[in-house]
Design an enzyme around this catalytic site. Sequence first.
Site, PDB file in Angstrom:
ATOM      1  N   GLY A 183      55.834  39.513  43.486  1.00 26.41           N
ATOM      2  CA  GLY A 183      54.949  40.672  43.330  1.00 26.41           C
ATOM      3  C   GLY A 183      54.773  41.106  41.888  1.00 26.41           C
ATOM      4  O   GLY A 183      55.219  40.434  40.962  1.00 26.41           O
ATOM      5  N   SER A 184      54.112  42.238  41.736  1.00 29.18           N
ATOM      6  CA  SER A 184      53.713  42.738  40.421  1.00 29.18           C
ATOM      7  C   SER A 184      54.883  42.887  39.451  1.00 29.18           C
ATOM      8  O   SER A 184      55.976  43.297  39.835  1.00 29.18           O
ATOM      9  CB  SER A 184      53.044  44.097  40.586  1.00 29.18           C
ATOM     10  OG  SER A 184      52.918  44.724  39.338  1.00 29.18           O
ATOM     11  N   SER A 185      54.611  42.589  38.185  1.00 37.10           N
ATOM     12  CA  SER A 185      55.632  42.720  37.146  1.00 37.10           C
ATOM     13  C   SER A 185      56.030  44.182  36.937  1.00 37.10           C
ATOM     14  O   SER A 185      57.077  44.473  36.380  1.00 37.10           O
ATOM     15  CB  SER A 185      55.132  42.123  35.835  1.00 37.10           C
ATOM     16  OG  SER A 185      54.002  42.835  35.396  1.00 37.10           O
TER      17      SER A 185
END
Lengths: 384, 127
Positions: free
Chosen positions: B59-61
Amino acid sequence: MELTKEEEEALDGKQGESLALAYRTLVAIGEASGADRLIPIEWAHLSGVNYNTIGDAGKEFLSHLSQDAKFKVKTTVNPMGFDFDSVSQYNLDDKFIENQSSIKNSYEKMGVIPSYSCIPYEIFDIPKQGTHVSFAESNAAIYANSFAGLKTNKEGAFSALASALTGKSPCSDLRDDDIRKPNLTIRMKVESKDELTYGMLGYFAGKVAGSSVAISGVSELDRRSCKSLCAGMGTSGACGMFTFGEGEGEKIDFDKNELQKIHDELNTSESGDLITLGSPQLGLEEIGDLALMLKGRSFQKRCMIFCPRAIKDQITNLGYTRELERAGGEILYDCCTCLSPLVDNKQVDSVITNSVKGAYYLKTSNNVDVNLKSLKKIIEEETR
Amino acid sequence: MNVKVIVRGKATGSLLVAKNPINFLGGIDKKTGIVHDKKHDLFGKYIGEKILAFPFGVGSSVGAYTLYSLKYNNCAPLAIICLKADLTTASGCAISNIPLVVTNKNDFDLLHENKQITLDAVSGTIS
């Protein structure tokens, strides 16, 4: 990783917790990406500025960090969510403005150059060929490697921030000349060659390429197409640079079918309620072009035009601002199409843009439909 | 067992082991440290004050900031053991000062829930 005595000491906290945090980040990312050492960089460009991208946790983190941290090298920043000068004209909630303000203050307290731009390569002098920099904005990293003669990885928000605090970066991936050599060539087989086509070529390349890719069949690229290619590539994958001409290894064609597939993926509407121009932000040259294209014409819909503040005085003095405003354009500084809270799905269903990157984020983050078409077509169809 | 050190530090505690990757941005309540992703095998469990093992982060950083919030809210894991060091988990542990190590598959399979371990993420050993 091999660290110098000084780096070891900083990592151990002997120079304070902020520097320890920055070195821990560089070492962690270095260990995870196979770096053997840290090397000096001269310029860091940070992402993670818009409150919509980092949220409360990011805001709090930056607020704590800025209590004693200072940037060590030239540090510039990406756009934020809106333009403080004009935000009162948009129906944006006070909480967002307050949160964005806090983030802005934290970066400025640490000594950032308040550029709020995703096109640092157009508004700052470029260091000498081969200089290592640390750019977290993807279109800027790709531009830096492919056109500006600089070396950077496609950095993340944390690696670029740690680079800004230390002036160093892990020596891995695109900092290694062997990895910069592309092992895949994309052959451009599409005849129509406007900025939209190049944006989609970039988007295609980003999906199929590794760290670096060669592109053949492309000759002269104007500024608009060049930025569009970099931004499209940065949106879809991990690829951080390209070269022109045929390289070694596998060859893949980018033809009409591939173009159509990408257009079908990104274009979800046949029209729109609002036009946005600028992702990446438009520089001086593109604003001049746009003013010329709009001579004697006016937008039939709202049109938001995103630029860096650095060009504000120039475009005003050259008469471009007056011309764009006469045509009905709303010029916004310090922000960009991507993740702007000014594009609100409660107010608009669908947005018209020529930006492949913009289209992707409008769809996935702002949850609006997108009518993706070239600037030429936007002028033809949406102005009179 | 020997491990690769990503973020240095030391911790002693009991293990919490996940089979599924973790999405820090959407999967964990940053205020309470409870996994709220219904599809996750740790759903409903508290990840704080334990040594957390999971294959890798997804998922998103921006998920790195979740780890920071967990630490700030005193409900972060004591240390993390992964199979693969993704950049989100690596950055998140670095900014939050949570020791992080990587093991190979055979060693990872020997990690059992509730087992007491001592992780030395300086010399790179688990005992």
